[in-house]
Scaffold this motif. Structure first.
Motif, PDB file in Angstrom:
ATOM      1  N   CYS A  81       0.829  -1.215   0.000  1.00 47.44           N
ATOM      2  CA  CYS A  81       0.000   0.000   0.000  1.00 47.44           C
ATOM      3  C   CYS A  81       0.861   1.261   0.000  1.00 47.44           C
ATOM      4  O   CYS A  81       0.595   2.225  -0.733  1.00 47.44           O
ATOM      5  CB  CYS A  81      -0.927  -0.007   1.217  1.00 47.44           C
ATOM      6  SG  CYS A  81      -2.193  -1.304   1.175  1.00 47.44           S
ATOM      7  N   ILE A  82       1.926   1.253   0.816  1.00 47.63           N
ATOM      8  CA  ILE A  82       2.795   2.429   0.893  1.00 47.63           C
ATOM      9  C   ILE A  82       3.524   2.654  -0.426  1.00 47.63           C
ATOM     10  O   ILE A  82       3.603   3.784  -0.941  1.00 47.63           O
ATOM     11  CB  ILE A  82       3.805   2.258   2.049  1.00 47.63           C
ATOM     12  CG1 ILE A  82       3.067   2.275   3.401  1.00 47.63           C
ATOM     13  CG2 ILE A  82       4.860   3.357   2.013  1.00 47.63           C
ATOM     14  CD1 ILE A  82       3.936   1.958   4.587  1.00 47.63           C
ATOM     15  N   LYS A  83       4.050   1.588  -1.012  1.00 45.62           N
ATOM     16  CA  LYS A  83       4.789   1.714  -2.271  1.00 45.62           C
ATOM     17  C   LYS A  83       3.874   2.173  -3.411  1.00 45.62           C
ATOM     18  O   LYS A  83       4.278   2.988  -4.254  1.00 45.62           O
ATOM     19  CB  LYS A  83       5.456   0.385  -2.629  1.00 45.62           C
ATOM     20  CG  LYS A  83       6.669   0.046  -1.764  1.00 45.62           C
ATOM     21  CD  LYS A  83       7.284  -1.274  -2.181  1.00 45.62           C
ATOM     22  CE  LYS A  83       8.502  -1.601  -1.344  1.00 45.62           C
ATOM     23  NZ  LYS A  83       9.629  -0.678  -1.585  1.00 45.62           N
ATOM     24  N   PHE A  84       2.641   1.650  -3.441  1.00 48.44           N
ATOM     25  CA  PHE A  84       1.721   2.084  -4.490  1.00 48.44           C
ATOM     26  C   PHE A  84       1.366   3.560  -4.326  1.00 48.44           C
ATOM     27  O   PHE A  84       1.337   4.325  -5.299  1.00 48.44           O
ATOM     28  CB  PHE A  84       0.438   1.241  -4.476  1.00 48.44           C
ATOM     29  CG  PHE A  84      -0.616   1.765  -5.403  1.00 48.44           C
ATOM     30  CD1 PHE A  84      -0.466   1.664  -6.779  1.00 48.44           C
ATOM     31  CD2 PHE A  84      -1.750   2.398  -4.900  1.00 48.44           C
ATOM     32  CE1 PHE A  84      -1.436   2.173  -7.642  1.00 48.44           C
ATOM     33  CE2 PHE A  84      -2.723   2.908  -5.745  1.00 48.44           C
ATOM     34  CZ  PHE A  84      -2.554   2.793  -7.131  1.00 48.44           C
ATOM     35  N   THR A  85       1.099   3.956  -3.096  1.00 45.91           N
ATOM     36  CA  THR A  85       0.759   5.358  -2.837  1.00 45.91           C
ATOM     37  C   THR A  85       1.915   6.278  -3.241  1.00 45.91           C
ATOM     38  O   THR A  85       1.716   7.326  -3.881  1.00 45.91           O
ATOM     39  CB  THR A  85       0.419   5.561  -1.355  1.00 45.91           C
ATOM     40  OG1 THR A  85      -0.655   4.699  -0.992  1.00 45.91           O
ATOM     41  CG2 THR A  85       0.015   7.007  -1.082  1.00 45.91           C
ATOM     42  N   ASN A  86       3.146   5.881  -2.870  1.00 48.05           N
ATOM     43  CA  ASN A  86       4.310   6.704  -3.200  1.00 48.05           C
ATOM     44  C   ASN A  86       4.549   6.774  -4.701  1.00 48.05           C
ATOM     45  O   ASN A  86       5.160   7.736  -5.198  1.00 48.05           O
ATOM     46  CB  ASN A  86       5.559   6.145  -2.516  1.00 48.05           C
ATOM     47  CG  ASN A  86       5.524   6.336  -1.015  1.00 48.05           C
ATOM     48  OD1 ASN A  86       4.805   7.195  -0.508  1.00 48.05           O
ATOM     49  ND2 ASN A  86       6.295   5.539  -0.302  1.00 48.05           N
ATOM     50  N   SER A  87       4.083   5.786  -5.432  1.00 42.45           N
ATOM     51  CA  SER A  87       4.245   5.797  -6.883  1.00 42.45           C
ATOM     52  C   SER A  87       3.111   6.534  -7.583  1.00 42.45           C
ATOM     53  O   SER A  87       3.341   7.301  -8.530  1.00 42.45           O
ATOM     54  CB  SER A  87       4.335   4.358  -7.404  1.00 42.45           C
ATOM     55  OG  SER A  87       4.334   4.318  -8.813  1.00 42.45           O
ATOM     56  N   PHE A  88       1.892   6.328  -7.102  1.00 42.46           N
ATOM     57  CA  PHE A  88       0.722   6.847  -7.820  1.00 42.46           C
ATOM     58  C   PHE A  88       0.508   8.337  -7.584  1.00 42.46           C
ATOM     59  O   PHE A  88       0.201   9.087  -8.528  1.00 42.46           O
ATOM     60  CB  PHE A  88      -0.528   6.068  -7.401  1.00 42.46           C
ATOM     61  CG  PHE A  88      -1.781   6.569  -8.044  1.00 42.46           C
ATOM     62  CD1 PHE A  88      -2.073   6.275  -9.369  1.00 42.46           C
ATOM     63  CD2 PHE A  88      -2.675   7.367  -7.330  1.00 42.46           C
ATOM     64  CE1 PHE A  88      -3.233   6.744  -9.971  1.00 42.46           C
ATOM     65  CE2 PHE A  88      -3.840   7.842  -7.922  1.00 42.46           C
ATOM     66  CZ  PHE A  88      -4.117   7.525  -9.238  1.00 42.46           C
ATOM     67  N   ILE A  89       0.628   8.801  -6.353  1.00 38.00           N
ATOM     68  CA  ILE A  89       0.298  10.193  -6.025  1.00 38.00           C
ATOM     69  C   ILE A  89       1.165  11.191  -6.813  1.00 38.00           C
ATOM     70  O   ILE A  89       0.628  12.132  -7.420  1.00 38.00           O
ATOM     71  CB  ILE A  89       0.407  10.449  -4.514  1.00 38.00           C
ATOM     72  CG1 ILE A  89      -0.656   9.615  -3.762  1.00 38.00           C
ATOM     73  CG2 ILE A  89       0.234  11.929  -4.193  1.00 38.00           C
ATOM     74  CD1 ILE A  89      -2.084   9.928  -4.164  1.00 38.00           C
ATOM     75  N   PRO A  90       2.496  11.057  -6.842  1.00 38.26           N
ATOM     76  CA  PRO A  90       3.284  12.005  -7.659  1.00 38.26           C
ATOM     77  C   PRO A  90       2.906  11.951  -9.136  1.00 38.26           C
ATOM     78  O   PRO A  90       2.880  12.998  -9.808  1.00 38.26           O
ATOM     79  CB  PRO A  90       4.728  11.531  -7.437  1.00 38.26           C
ATOM     80  CG  PRO A  90       4.697  10.788  -6.144  1.00 38.26           C
ATOM     81  CD  PRO A  90       3.369  10.119  -6.092  1.00 38.26           C
ATOM     82  N   LYS A  91       2.617  10.767  -9.638  1.00 40.35           N
ATOM     83  CA  LYS A  91       2.231  10.634 -11.041  1.00 40.35           C
ATOM     84  C   LYS A  91       0.886  11.330 -11.287  1.00 40.35           C
ATOM     85  O   LYS A  91       0.690  11.993 -12.318  1.00 40.35           O
ATOM     86  CB  LYS A  91       2.137   9.147 -11.406  1.00 40.35           C
ATOM     87  CG  LYS A  91       1.914   8.885 -12.888  1.00 40.35           C
ATOM     88  CD  LYS A  91       1.756   7.392 -13.150  1.00 40.35           C
ATOM     89  CE  LYS A  91       2.964   6.619 -12.732  1.00 40.35           C
ATOM     90  NZ  LYS A  91       2.851   5.178 -13.071  1.00 40.35           N
ATOM     91  N   PHE A  92      -0.037  11.195 -10.343  1.00 43.38           N
ATOM     92  CA  PHE A  92      -1.348  11.827 -10.467  1.00 43.38           C
ATOM     93  C   PHE A  92      -1.208  13.356 -10.490  1.00 43.38           C
ATOM     94  O   PHE A  92      -1.812  14.044 -11.313  1.00 43.38           O
ATOM     95  CB  PHE A  92      -2.230  11.377  -9.306  1.00 43.38           C
ATOM     96  CG  PHE A  92      -3.570  12.056  -9.252  1.00 43.38           C
ATOM     97  CD1 PHE A  92      -4.568  11.741 -10.165  1.00 43.38           C
ATOM     98  CD2 PHE A  92      -3.847  13.027  -8.290  1.00 43.38           C
ATOM     99  CE1 PHE A  92      -5.810  12.363 -10.118  1.00 43.38           C
ATOM    100  CE2 PHE A  92      -5.074  13.654  -8.244  1.00 43.38           C
ATOM    101  CZ  PHE A  92      -6.056  13.323  -9.152  1.00 43.38           C
TER     102      PHE A  92
END
Length: 426
Positions: free
Chosen positions: A388-399
């Motif tokens: 969950c943490i790794k996905f959040t750290n990847s998705f939020i900046p991209k968003f």
């Protein structure tokens, strides 16, 4: 020619079986025997003359021969028992399966009789302490004579473990990964428990023969097949990623059916990744226990040469790669929606609906993947948290990056671009 070869064989055999006087004395003191056949200076001619001093004494030759044959059969039975005990190690390992798919037993948390270890306090309460056996002054003297020849045992274990790994690979191909939607989904692969049970049997057997250099050689064999298990059974069966997930538009997002056109991994593949992750975690913890047990068994001057850190790092790498695959899969499933969002003419939007199509698509993929991963990592919650943490750290900046690409944008468009659908009251 045949007689010369037999003579050479006998001479080689006598050279191998020659024992030093100190060892012979230790054997006689530990295993006293009155049988002339057990004497180091046994002479066959003198023995026969003793049995048959006269021609008349030959009348009971059948009885003497039968007696010797009985001793030979008894010796053969003893040797056969030892050999079968070694041969059946693999079968014993296969029979000792985890009691439940999600809770495999750790063979190194049990004593050598197969029973769970108990604390000293519990042992005092449950059963009386056994008196400590006196130290044997001859312990290890006899076994050291056989150390130069234990390479045969090590080579045998190398071959057996190679065949065991090959069988694990064949079984996985034949049976496939754990089935999704069942209690087996995300479960630890049973082959890893078989491997460590076999390791424990080998370790105990070797320590009974020698706690010196042969234990170091056996440790090297253990390291070799821990790496092979990590590569061939775990990393080798992780699903391969693809790159064909882009090219969607807002129109195609509106027609998307349950994410089937975007999500790369199926439910079965997600369950397989979770199963491999759980298995790698079990192997990591059990390898640490194995290292501790090997250090307990080996001679103290050799303890520093027992180091399984590299193998533990290998299983940690499998865990990291599995988590990264799960993150990449969900991340890539959301990419087309973000790409379509950045291509939409937001400055010309005049009316808003309940929720923009790209938000609907992102939420759908998250709801599709995350519950499957959560359920299949129920026994390893810390790794679900890492996912969950790794996905959040990847998705939020991209968003956020794609939001900046939407310029210029009208006030109405800005409201619709980040507006989620209101939750339906229950």
């Amino acid at each position: 020619m045949m007689e010369d070869e037999e003579l050479e064989f006998v001479e080689d055999l006598e050279a191998i079986l020659h024992l030093t006087p100190e060892v012979q004395l230790a054997i006689e003191q530990v295993f006293p025997s009155q049988d002339p056949l057990d004497r180091a200076d046994f002479n066959a001619v003198e023995y026969i003359n003793t049995l048959f001093p006269t021609e008349q004494s030959l009348a009971n030759i059948d009885e003497v021969v039968n007696n010797i044959r009985f001793k030979i059969r008894r010796l053969d039975d003893n040797i056969r028992t030892v050999v079968r005990g070694q041969t059946n190690v693999g079968q014993d390992g296969r029979q000792k399966k985890p009691e439940t798919p999600l809770e495999p037993t750790n063979p190194f948390l049990e004593d050598e009789s197969g029973e769970d270890n108990v604390s000293e306090k519990d042992e005092d309460l449950d059963r009386p302490k056994k008196p400590k056996a006196p130290d044997n002054p001859f312990h290890g003297i006899v076994s050291k004579c056989f150390e130069p020849h234990l390479y045969v045992y090590i080579e045998s274990q190398d071959k057996n473990l190679g065949e065991l790994i090959d069988r694990f690979v064949a079984d996985f191909r034949a049976q496939g990964p754990p089935k999704s939607g069942t209690d087996e989904g995300g479960a630890v692969l049973p082959s890893c428990a078989d491997l460590f049970v076999y390791y424990k049997k080998c370790m105990v057997q070797c320590s009974q023969l020698s706690t010196g250099e042969p234990m170091i050689a056996l440790t090297t064999i253990f390291q070799k097949y821990l790496r092979e298990y990590a590569w061939k059974i775990l990393s080798g069966n992780l699903p391969k990623t693809s790159t064909s997930s882009g090219g969607l538009t807002i129109s195609s997002l509106l027609k998307e059916k349950e994410g089937s056109e975007v999500t790369k991994f199926t439910m079965e593949e997600l369950c397989l990744i979770c199963s491999i992750l759980s298995t790698a975690e079990y192997c990591l913890a059990t390898t640490q226990q194995l290292e501790e047990k090997l250090k307990e068994k080996v001679d103290k001057p050799l303890m520093e040469r027992i180091n399984l850190t590299g193998e533990m790092d290998t299983f940690s790498t499998v865990i990291s790669n599995s988590i990264q695959l799960l993150v990449q899969d969900l991340d890539a499933a959301c990419d087309p929606a973000l790409t379509a969002m950045s291509k939409m003419p937001w400055q010309s939007v005049e009316h808003v609906g309940d929720q923009s199509p790209y938000v609907t698509s992102v939420i759908m993929h998250i709801k599709q993947n995350v519950p499957i991963i959560r359920d299949n990592l129920a026994s390893t919650r810390k790794y679900f948290t890492q996912f969950c943490i790794k996905f959040t750290n990847s998705f939020i900046p991209k968003f956020i990056n794609h939001l900046f690409r939407c310029k210029p944008i009208s006030m109405v468009g800005a409201e619709w671009s980040v507006k989620p659908r209101p939750a339906t009251p229950k």
